[in-house]
Every structure is written in C-alpha cells, then in structure tokens.
Design an enzyme around this catalytic site. Structure first.
Site, PDB file in Angstrom:
ATOM      1  CE  LYS A  56       5.114 -10.984 -11.194  1.00  0.00           C
ATOM      2  NZ  LYS A  56       5.883  -9.944 -10.472  1.00  0.00           N
ATOM      3  CB  SER A 131       9.046  -9.372 -12.659  1.00  0.00           C
ATOM      4  OG  SER A 131       8.365  -9.211 -11.414  1.00  0.00           O
ATOM      5  CB  SER A 155       8.298  -6.222 -10.034  1.00  0.00           C
ATOM      6  OG  SER A 155       9.661  -6.507 -10.181  1.00  0.00           O
TER       7      SER A 155
END
Length: 455
Positions: A56, A131, A155
């Site tokens: 990420k 996210s 998330s």
C-alpha cells in the site's frame, strides 16, 4: 495465482519467472488501477529480489516513491524501510509495486486517490472498498500473491469483503507502525490481504512482533500462528443480534449461511447485543479526525509536502494545503481541528474517548461468554461508484468495523457467499486482544465449512 504458501516453496529461478509473469499481467490490466504504477504509466517498483508482495502506498519502501495518493507528497522518495518491509525481506519476500488507496487512507471507496480510482475486479462499475482498495483489488484480480494494507476503521477488512478475498487486522500494537504514514495513531494497524486464511496467517507471522522503534508496539511474548492452525477446535461464537438488523437482505442471507456452516462444524452459537452502532460511528469519527488533524499538520510545505509559496507564511500554508490535500482530507482535518479546539475539547473529544471505553467494556462482557464474535463487515455488498450522496453515507459503510479499532482487537474478514449480482458477501470474526490464534482457527473452520467460490 499461486498462493503464498506455495510461493514459499519455489526455487530462485521459479520466483524470477513468477515476478516476470506478474509484472506482465499488471501491465496488461492497467484499466483496473489497482497499482499506482498502472494509473501513472510508470515502471513497477521492484527493487528487491524475492517473493513479490504488493505494498500500500502509505508504507515506506526505501528508494520508492511514497505519495499516500496525495498531491502534497508527489515526488517524495522514502529514505528508509518501514519495519514491516524489513521483516518481509528477512523472510525472502519483497515489495512489488505500490497499491492505490484513498488519499491518506481517508475513504471507503479508493476513489479519493490523486492518481485516479481503482475498480472492483468482479464488477468494474462498483467500488473495491477502501482505503486499501488497491491491495484488495490486486489480490482478487490475480495481480498479486498477497498484499499489505492498513486498517484504521476497517480499511483492510471492508475492501477484502467487497472484492472477495481475506483481510486481517491484528491486535493494536502487534504489528509495528514504524515507517507507515499515520492517519490516526491510536487506531492504525498494518495487516495482510490474501487469497485464503492460511496465507493471511503466514504473512501475519512474518510482519508481527515487538519493535523498539515503535513506542506503541506490544512487548509481549509471541507464538507463531500459522504452524499451529487448527480448524477442528470447537469454539463458542457470539452473534450480535442488533448488528444484523441494520444489514441488507443479501448480507443477512450470507450471515445465515455462515451460522449454519459454523453449527454444522460443531461450534456453539450464542446471541448477544451491543451498544447502538451510531455511537460507534460518532466516537470513531471524533477520535480519528482529531488524531488526523494533528498527524497531517506536518504537511505544511515547510517540513513536509510540496510547497506552494505565498506572500507570507500564512498564505504559504493556505496555498500548500488547499492545493495539496483533496476535499475529503480537508474535511476531516477541519472536523478534527474543531473537536480539539478550546471550548469543544471536553464536549466532543473527551466524550468520544469515554464512549470508546464503553465499547471496549461491551466487547469484554461478550468475550466472558464467547471465544469469537461473528459480525458483518459492511451493511451491503460493494456499492456502485457515485452511489454515496454524502460523506455521512460513506462513513456509515464502516459501522461494523470501526468498533474493533476503537477497542484495539484483532479481526479477519472472509467471503462466505455471493449476492444475486455475483458480488461477494464478506463477514468478520473478531477475537480477544492478542488471541489471533483462536481467531485464525475459527476463520479457517468457517472458510472450510462454507466452501466459498467466486460467482
């Protein structure tokens, strides 16, 4: 796609071939936007040799661009590795590409990224969640063996549920936050997104453990989970009845499938109730935005961030933050600054922390009679892009996940069924603090019992 467990048995030559094949596949599927490199038409970040793991874009990898998918950090190059990256490389794994995310991890759709949105690989008209939507989409589309994401209020678990893969949030303090851009320091945790429960346990074992560089890291004895997985262990699993009432009919149907599968596997189901989820949402968004406003104050164009000069210091700050931060991030910074301001601190922030304590007490009362809690991950399956008419609607998609972060507990999301449109229905198992072993055992049993297959 080869699983992580299988990849760990490959020879060096086979790993090289796997990396080449994966890089080609990522290039061929640019329209998905799971990776920042797909959206920016840049070369995939593949500095280190080893089994490829997608990372990420808020986790530092030395020498790689790190933007947190925000204009304010475009051009920034990480000067060091996050602890989780060092742990990966020590185990023969390697960071492979930067996955797209909501800007500074603020969002539930992966549509607030400055680079562009990520599509759900099962239905491109629907969101992949957020996210960590890029990480989940990459794994679900076969563009990653496994990925790392971060979870502040769901998330990791929510995008995993929307995309039909496994997402795990560790107990707070179990995985080092050193080198991971902070959103809300008392809530954030890094965790794995994988193809199955066993892979999640393997990756969790690799990245977890005490880190003296992180003052919030738990300095307690650690026993590896993956070597001790036992799907035959009989457990008492609590169901929160008032949580189910707020879910869609599709999610309720998936929930019934899971309960029957668990009962057939010999587990005991008990029924409980918890505090109204509206209070969870209120407490979470006060605490999270307050901490975010403090953490993001460093991106002022002087210390960090791309500076947009003005006539004086105040104008420089205003120009930098207005042009650097997106609308959702600005909104949360303003809300956080408000609840921390003089005259409102006691009315909002202190009260939210008291509610947070009550939520933790709720969980402890349930765990007095149960080993695990079974809960929905989101009220619905993945919604279409643009279906949220307000930020509040988007915030409410996190009603089942945020309480876990407020209480600092471990949880794992896995798919159990499909809705009428073929979209995955994900549920989560919540465990006691530092008892990831029981949580993984229960998840493995559920995974085996439901025998989920993609539509």
């Amino acid at each position: 796609m080869v699983t992580l467990k299988e990849a760990l048995t490959l020879s060096d030559n086979e790993i090289v071939s796997l990396r080449e094949e994966l890089a080609k596949k990522i290039e061929e599927n640019k329209e998905l936007g799971a990776y920042v490199e797909q959206l920016t038409s840049t070369q995939l970040s593949t500095q280190t040799a080893g089994i490829p793991i997608a990372i990420k874009d808020n986790i530092n990898v030395k020498g790689d661009n790190l933007t947190c998918c925000s204009n304010i950090l475009k051009g920034y190059v990480a000067p060091y590795n996050a602890t989780v990256i060092d742990k990966l490389t020590q185990s023969g794994l390697a960071p492979f590409g930067r996955t797209n995310m909501d800007e500074f991890a603020m969002g539930s759709t992966t549509a607030t990224s400055c680079h562009g949105k990520t599509l759900n690989p099962i239905d491109n008209t629907k969101v992949p969640g957020g996210s960590s939507g890029g990480s989940a989409a990459a794994v679900a589309a076969g563009l990653a063996i496994a990925a790392l994401g971060t979870d502040t209020g769901g998330s990791i678990r929510q995008p995993a549920a929307y995309c039909g893969c496994v997402g795990m949030k560790p107990t707070y303090g179990r995985v080092s936050r050193y080198g991971i851009a902070a959103y809300s320091s008392s809530l954030d945790q890094c965790g794995p997104i994988t193809q199955n429960v066993e892979d999640a346990a393997i990756l969790y074992d690799i990245i977890s453990g005490h880190d003296p560089k992180d003052s919030t890291s738990a300095n307690i004895e650690y026993t590896p989970v993956s070597k001790n997985l036992n799907s035959d262990k009989k457990l008492t699993i609590a169901v929160i009845d008032n949580f189910i009432d707020e879910a869609s009919e599709d999610v309720k149907a998936g929930f019934e499938v899971a309960i029957k599968a668990l009962e057939d596997a010999g587990h005991t189901i008990v029924h409980k109730n918890m505090m109204d989820t509206n209070k969870h949402v209120s407490s979470y968004y006060v605490v999270a935005t307050a901490e975010a406003s403090a953490n993001l104050s460093r991106y002022d164009g002087i210390r960090y961030g791309n500076q947009i000069a003005g006539k004086n210091l105040n104008e420089t700050y205003l120009n930098t933050k207005t042009q650097g931060f997106g609308e959702e991030v600005q909104k949360r910074i303003m809300l956080g600054s408000f609840v921390l301001s003089s005259g409102y601190y006691d009315a909002y922030y202190i009260k939210a922390q008291k509610v947070r304590h009550l939520i933790k007490d709720d969980f402890e009362a349930i765990f007095a009679d149960a080993d695990l809690i079974l809960s929905p991950v989101a009220p619905t399956t993945a919604p279409k892009f643009g279906s949220f008419k307000s930020s509040l609607e988007m915030y409410l998609s996190d009603i089942y996940t945020i309480s876990v972060n407020l209480a600092g507990l471990p949880a794992i999301s896995l798919p159990v069924a499909n809705d009428k449109d073929g979209m995955p229905i994900g549920l989560q198992l919540i465990g006691k603090a530092y008892d990831e072993q029981t949580m993984f055992d229960g998840a493995m049993s559920l995974e085996k019992s439901v025998g989920y297959t993609k539509a």
